[in-house]
Design an enzyme around this catalytic site. Sequence first.
Site, mmCIF file in Angstrom:
data_model
loop_
_atom_site.group_PDB
_atom_site.id
_atom_site.type_symbol
_atom_site.label_atom_id
_atom_site.label_comp_id
_atom_site.label_asym_id
_atom_site.label_seq_id
_atom_site.Cartn_x
_atom_site.Cartn_y
_atom_site.Cartn_z
ATOM 1 N N GLY A 63 13.162 9.432 10.220
ATOM 2 C CA GLY A 63 12.081 8.359 10.811
ATOM 3 C C GLY A 63 12.725 7.322 11.550
ATOM 4 C CD GLN A 92 17.593 14.911 4.309
ATOM 5 O OE1 GLN A 92 16.931 15.174 3.190
ATOM 6 N NE2 GLN A 92 17.197 13.999 4.831
ATOM 7 C CB VAL A 127 16.182 -2.675 1.186
ATOM 8 C CG1 VAL A 127 15.429 -3.634 0.670
ATOM 9 C CG2 VAL A 127 16.444 -2.824 2.690
ATOM 10 C CB CYS A 224 11.360 20.971 2.921
ATOM 11 S SG CYS A 224 11.412 22.609 3.571
ATOM 12 C CB THR A 387 8.110 18.231 7.101
ATOM 13 O OG1 THR A 387 7.108 17.916 7.986
ATOM 14 C CG2 THR A 387 7.602 19.088 6.104
ATOM 15 C CB CYS A 422 6.027 24.685 5.935
ATOM 16 S SG CYS A 422 6.945 25.967 4.653
#
Length: 477
Positions: A63, A92, A127, A224, A387, A422
């Site tokens: 992201g 991943q 962070v 997932c 996902t 998926c």
Amino acid sequence: MNPEEIMKKIKEQEGLSRRDALKMMALSPIAASVLASSAAPASAEAASSDAVGKVVIVGGGSGALMVLARLRRALSKPDITIIAPNEKHVYQPGQIFVAAGEYDPEDIIFDNTGYIGDDVTWIKDEVATFDPDNNKLTTKKGTEVAYDYLVVATGVQYHYEQIEGLTVDMIGKNGISSVYLSDLAAGTAEGGTITRDWFNALHEAAKTSKPRVICTQPSTPLKCGGAPQKILYLSDDFLKRDKLTADFIFATASEKLFSLPEIDTAIQKVQAGYGNITNKFGHDLIRIDAEKKIATFHHKYQVQGEFDKDLNEYDMIDKEEEVEMQYDFIHISPPTAAVDAVANSPLAWQKGTAKGWLEVDRETLQHRRYKNVFGIGDVCGIPVGKTGGSARHQGPIVVGNLISVMEKKEELALKFDGYTVCPLKVSYGKIIMAEFNYDGLAPSFPLDPAQPRWVWWAFDLYMLQPMYRYLMLNGLM
Ligand SMILES: Cc1cc2nc3c(=O)[nH]c(=O)nc-3n(C[C@H](O)[C@H](O)[C@H](O)COP(=O)(O)OP(=O)(O)OC[C@H]3O[C@@H](n4cnc5c(N)ncnc54)[C@H](O)[C@@H]3O)c2cc1C
């Protein structure tokens, strides 16, 4: 397989027209690399906004990089800081293919440096605390960072320690595996290799006995959510291909195999085909005795009580118990939560089912209380599967709406529809491609999504990795 061979097989196996097959092959690795090599650096493209302000992006996964690339292109005077510990990026989804022996471990680790341009300030740290009331945050090394706008993309944190008796160093020994195992800050993903060894050990054991295998799924949201079942079917098929077998138990805290009825029914058919899988619904793994190979589950269920004449139905009584199961091999999917820095901050939902996850609007992805804050990916407390597919669809929404806020516009025009995907690997060579959004099934291609298909296997195995690496992470799709 080269692209020509893939196309021939798609046509043979799926009966697709040449036109449709070509359409799919437009997404081939070759197309991806051609696009990648011709992709202009972010700064060389036409920017769509002169808005100014310091944007801080937290996270170095899917992201974060997607938002970074799009934002660098969209702003004429970008002032962007990224706070991410990882110099390496883990693809991943590829951990499943490493487990299945289809990818090598190095196929899923990319260098992050190429995605973070020289015009971006990169703080290689994590962070520790967010202070959104004062528009600042503090890193673990103690650096205080102020911002005008913030994008949170910190993903999830695994909580293996919530399973009593289990420590991370036990994974990979004594028949215990977990494909999820990774250290994203260090850019490593051991889970794939460990699970590949687990497949091989199971295969070896099945030559002389009929082992008992348990695959678990926790009660928490899971990134997932299909991965526990992917491991279940691939390991079963791994034996079946050599005429070996085992007793498989799918122990899931859920009450069904899949949230969408059409896909749930299709999976039931898949399981019937295997003939050696028992589902244990409502079972959440709470304890493990690695020496005795006993897994203990918290089992929630209901029994029928008295008939209620007024309601004309039976009263249902909630029950719970602890259930022990002996195993030879166990694949554990860990309980997960938002990372502590988010979960313990004012940015998190303070109550409700999404408590601890980032409190963003499910359509605009803007924080519901702090309007200069946005979220993307797994950290978001919205009713969507966690996902990379969701993150890909969220990227343009987050960037477009963030720029609207930077331009002081009242309305946020872009709305996320809840898309998630998926690619459920039901055997070697077959995938059910379940794509859905807030309203239900949302297939991108006019094929029955409940049908297991080789074409989706080919797409996932050969095309998705380069598309992810060269296009998605560069914000080009
Ligand atoms: C085994 C497996 C199979 C999968 N299969 C699929 C699939 O088939 N299809 C699909 O679409 N998705 C799949 N996924 C899910 C997909 O990988 C994630 O949904 C996606 O990576 C989410 O992106 P993200 O940016 O939210 O989080 P991530 O990509 O996980 O990135 C989070 C980042 O935040 C960083 N971070 C964490 N805490 C902090 C902090 N405090 N400060 C700064 N940085 C921090 C981490 O180091 C990491 O860089 C799978 C995942 C797994 C594990």
